[in-house]
Design a protein around this motif. Structure first.
Motif, PDB file in Angstrom:
ATOM      1  N   MET A   1       0.841  -1.195   0.000  1.00 45.97           N
ATOM      2  CA  MET A   1       0.000   0.000   0.000  1.00 45.97           C
ATOM      3  C   MET A   1       0.878   1.246   0.000  1.00 45.97           C
ATOM      4  N   ASP A   2       0.402   2.268  -0.657  1.00 43.20           N
ATOM      5  CA  ASP A   2       1.160   3.501  -0.789  1.00 43.20           C
ATOM      6  C   ASP A   2       0.396   4.607  -0.066  1.00 43.20           C
ATOM      7  N   TRP A   3       0.944   5.078   1.060  1.00 47.12           N
ATOM      8  CA  TRP A   3       0.281   6.161   1.784  1.00 47.12           C
ATOM      9  C   TRP A   3       1.335   7.114   2.326  1.00 47.12           C
ATOM     10  N   SER A   4       0.885   8.308   2.704  1.00 45.06           N
ATOM     11  CA  SER A   4       1.796   9.347   3.191  1.00 45.06           C
ATOM     12  C   SER A   4       1.552   9.592   4.675  1.00 45.06           C
ATOM     13  N   SER A   5       2.526  10.252   5.288  1.00 47.44           N
ATOM     14  CA  SER A   5       2.377  10.606   6.705  1.00 47.44           C
ATOM     15  C   SER A   5       1.177  11.515   6.925  1.00 47.44           C
ATOM     16  N   GLN A   7      -1.612  11.560   5.228  1.00 41.37           N
ATOM     17  CA  GLN A   7      -2.826  10.746   5.180  1.00 41.37           C
ATOM     18  C   GLN A   7      -3.029   9.983   6.490  1.00 41.37           C
ATOM     19  N   GLN A  37      -7.196  13.879   1.480  1.00 40.01           N
ATOM     20  CA  GLN A  37      -6.181  12.987   2.049  1.00 40.01           C
ATOM     21  C   GLN A  37      -6.817  11.673   2.511  1.00 40.01           C
ATOM     22  N   LEU A  41      -6.229   7.877   0.996  1.00 36.66           N
ATOM     23  CA  LEU A  41      -5.836   6.770   1.865  1.00 36.66           C
ATOM     24  C   LEU A  41      -6.799   5.600   1.721  1.00 36.66           C
ATOM     25  N   SER A  44      -6.091   3.742  -1.430  1.00 32.64           N
ATOM     26  CA  SER A  44      -4.866   2.956  -1.297  1.00 32.64           C
ATOM     27  C   SER A  44      -5.112   1.697  -0.470  1.00 32.64           C
ATOM     28  N   GLU A  77       8.144   6.594  12.783  1.00 31.09           N
ATOM     29  CA  GLU A  77       8.723   7.659  11.956  1.00 31.09           C
ATOM     30  C   GLU A  77       9.420   8.693  12.838  1.00 31.09           C
TER      31      GLU A  77
END
Length: 299
Positions: A1-5, A7, A37, A41, A44, A77
């Motif tokens: 899965m591709d997600w950002s901080s 999101q 966002q 998510l 994803s 993180e």
């Protein structure tokens, strides 16, 4: 899965705050940006994370489960960031900081000067927030560190994800129009009835609730004449003979004022504190700025 901080943080904050509007306020985005966002998510993840209930959205079981994992990912993180800062062997990079208005005026300039002397490779970026919002700003990850307030008479519920470091204590005095009370020694709040009306912040603020709590403990109900949030405005109204208020030394330094300042018999104080996330308290950059704040408090 591709997600950002961003999101993941939006999802965590939705679980914490309950509405997209509240999440947007905490993270400094528009509600539309937060919705985007969360939608990205969800796509994803490949499963529904949100469901609409009336005009609101709430997390599905899958959303709640992912929010728990998201918090752990964000903590990892933060730990990774701390490890990288440690490995650099020096205090460098950027740190995001929030302060309330009085702290911006009186603490920030001295702090930045001291950081510039001791850690010239560290860039501190700051933002002014309403004092009651600084805890949320740290908890949500919008900032790394904040200078906030605590009132012993109205304890703030401690978020286990936060660490609160006491910097120093300030005791309140009574600010009254010049010559309006016939003594210059300590005065009890019980002697502040009519015709002396009060200039107070709203009761739904920690400061407003704290002063009302102290007054009621002294046996009086303060007669509210003017409800004011801005400290400088409150001081100007006292100076103009409009009413009375409570002040600390830090508040008095906001503007030159001509009124009487009388010690209070009752003990009423506030604590100026540094607030950091538990997962970030050992980051070298964060620890360095907290130590600067402690040094300034000792000075």
């Amino acid at each position: 899965m591709d997600w950002s901080s961003v999101q993941l943080r939006s999802l965590v904050e939705l679980r914490r705050r309950g509405t997209v509007t509240a999440v947007a306020s905490a993270l400094g985005y528009t509600p539309g940006a937060v919705s985007q966002q969360l939608g990205a998510l969800e796509r994803s993840a490949g499963v529904p994370l949100l469901r609409r209930v009336g005009r609101r959205v709430e997390l599905t079981d899958a959303g709640l489960a992912l929010a728990g994992h998201a918090q752990r990912i964000l903590d990892i993180e933060a730990a990774a960031t701390a490890e990288l800062e440690h490995s650099a062997g020096r205090i460098a990079g950027e740190l995001q900081m929030a302060l309330f208005a009085t702290a911006v005026a009186e603490i920030l300039p001295a702090m930045l000067a001291r950081v510039g002397e001791t850690h010239p490779d560290l860039v501190v970026r700051s933002r002014e927030l309403v004092v009651d919002d600084v805890y949320d700003a740290v908890a949500s990850g919008v900032v790394d560190l904040a200078v906030g307030l605590e009132y012993p008479d109205v304890p703030i519920r401690r978020d286990p994800s936060l660490r609160v470091v006491l910097l120093y204590r300030e005791r309140f005095s009574l600010a009254v129009p010049a010559g309006s009370l016939p003594w210059d020694g300590p005065v009890s709040l019980a002697r502040t009835g009519p015709p002396l009306g009060w200039i107070l912040p709203p009761e739904d603020t920690h400061y407003g609730l704290a002063i009302r709590t102290v007054c009621r403990r002294a046996g009086i109900e303060p007669e509210l004449r003017h409800e004011v949030v801005d400290t400088a405005v409150s001081l100007a109204l006292v100076e103009a003979g409009i009413g009375i208020s409570t002040v600390t030394d830090l508040m008095l330094r906001l503007r030159p004022s001509r009124f009487d300042v009388l010690p209070l018999v009752e003990r009423f104080e506030r604590h100026i504190v540094a607030v950091v996330r538990a997962s970030a308290e050992h980051r070298p950059n964060v620890a360095a700025v907290v130590e600067v704040l402690r040094d300034l408090a000792r000075d």
